[in-house]
Design an enzyme around this catalytic site. Sequence first.
Site, PDB file in Angstrom:
ATOM      1  NE  ARG A   1      -3.669  -0.188   2.425  1.00  0.00           N
ATOM      2  CZ  ARG A   1      -4.919  -0.214   1.960  1.00  0.00           C
ATOM      3  NH1 ARG A   1      -5.464   0.887   1.488  1.00  0.00           N
ATOM      4  NH2 ARG A   1      -5.609  -1.323   1.977  1.00  0.00           N
TER       5      ARG A   1
ATOM      6  CE1 TYR B   1      -1.292  -8.625  -1.349  1.00  0.00           C
ATOM      7  CE2 TYR B   1      -3.176  -9.879  -0.526  1.00  0.00           C
ATOM      8  CZ  TYR B   1      -2.513  -8.680  -0.682  1.00  0.00           C
ATOM      9  OH  TYR B   1      -3.058  -7.528  -0.170  1.00  0.00           O
TER      10      TYR B   1
ATOM     11  CG  ASP C   1     -12.971   2.700   2.652  1.00  0.00           C
ATOM     12  OD1 ASP C   1     -13.538   2.013   1.788  1.00  0.00           O
ATOM     13  OD2 ASP C   1     -11.936   2.337   3.238  1.00  0.00           O
TER      14      ASP C   1
END
Length: 391
Positions: free
Chosen positions: A106, A209, A287
């Site tokens: 991120r 991942y 969000d």
Amino acid sequence: MDLNGLKISVIGAGIGGLTAALVLRERGANVTVLEQANAITEVGAGLQVSPNGMAVLRTLGLEAALQTRAVRGQAVELRDYARGRLVSRLNLGALGDEAPYYFIHRSDLIDILAEAVRAAGVKVRLLQKVETVRPGETPRVVLAHGQEIAADLVIGADGLHSKLRAVLNGTVAPFFTRQVAWRATVPNTVGHGPVAKVHMGPRRHVVSYPLRGGEMVNIVAVQERSGWHEEGWHIADDPENLRGCFSDFEGETKALLANVESVRKWGLFRHPVAPIWHNGHTALLGDAAHPTLPFMAQGAVMAMEDAWVLGDALAKADNIETGLAAYQTRRQARVRRVVDTASKNAGRYHLSAPPVRIAAHLGLTIASTLAPKTMMGHFDWIYRYDVTKDS
């Protein structure tokens, strides 16, 4: 509508806010990003950028920058928790070269976007803690120390606890899903390939991942429990608590969890999609408008799609309010579908009764073996949607 010179304040320097700032700046707006932290940063977590998110980044000229810092995903694998047996495999390569799927840290994506907005001439103001927003023809952002910032348009991209969302919609208590999640990154000591793996167990699952050239692995672990837990991305927990809750997960998962040295834990709450996204030259994005549970890996991507549509809708409208209304109309049905789908996915991963779990896993195995294209086709509505071509 001509956006040249339009004064826009974007609250929040996350993925949605930075993408919106870049989209609006490229259309000529005079954009300022207000971020409460002392630096634009995001630590300790990975995310998945599916082809629908890549469509936005490609149009913004950021695909090459992302490719140098991301791992291209080859598949999503569903596996049993006990011995790691493969239950089902979705071949992401079947999407084609024009629809790549990536895993990225991120903070790396934040860096790419932050570099792009600054190069484009967006002003980024740090240490700007917002107290409230006052909608109107000239909306005002009120900062905690009392200063007011006037703009032609204010975008609230300030996440779950958005100040603007509360102004437009009031405060509604979220619903605790009776699930908690942990997130961590660890060195890739197990040779984890370019695959997202979901190890499914009774009332629990672990997603993993690779990140940063495969040197590290991102872990998200979710457990159902009756006790309430605080909502928040940055609440530290003891790694032994994580390992204890998943002690019967074997193989690769056990090895990954053994390497966790620092972990964050948070309660998973379902928030309603905001009924009101805009009013008085203000609008919600990401969000702040439609928080989603992490079970479709679409939160960041939906924010990027929002940003593109917001800029496009404003450019095609006669005025700001008409543009904002078109933005909500174009986005609302899609994000509702994503939010609802994500909310249902945990139950599919957490089957606890052995006969039910065995039968469900067998069905997935047969379907992915005999009809892999059909299984992959179930996700076309998400992955093959290109918001930059939808008018």
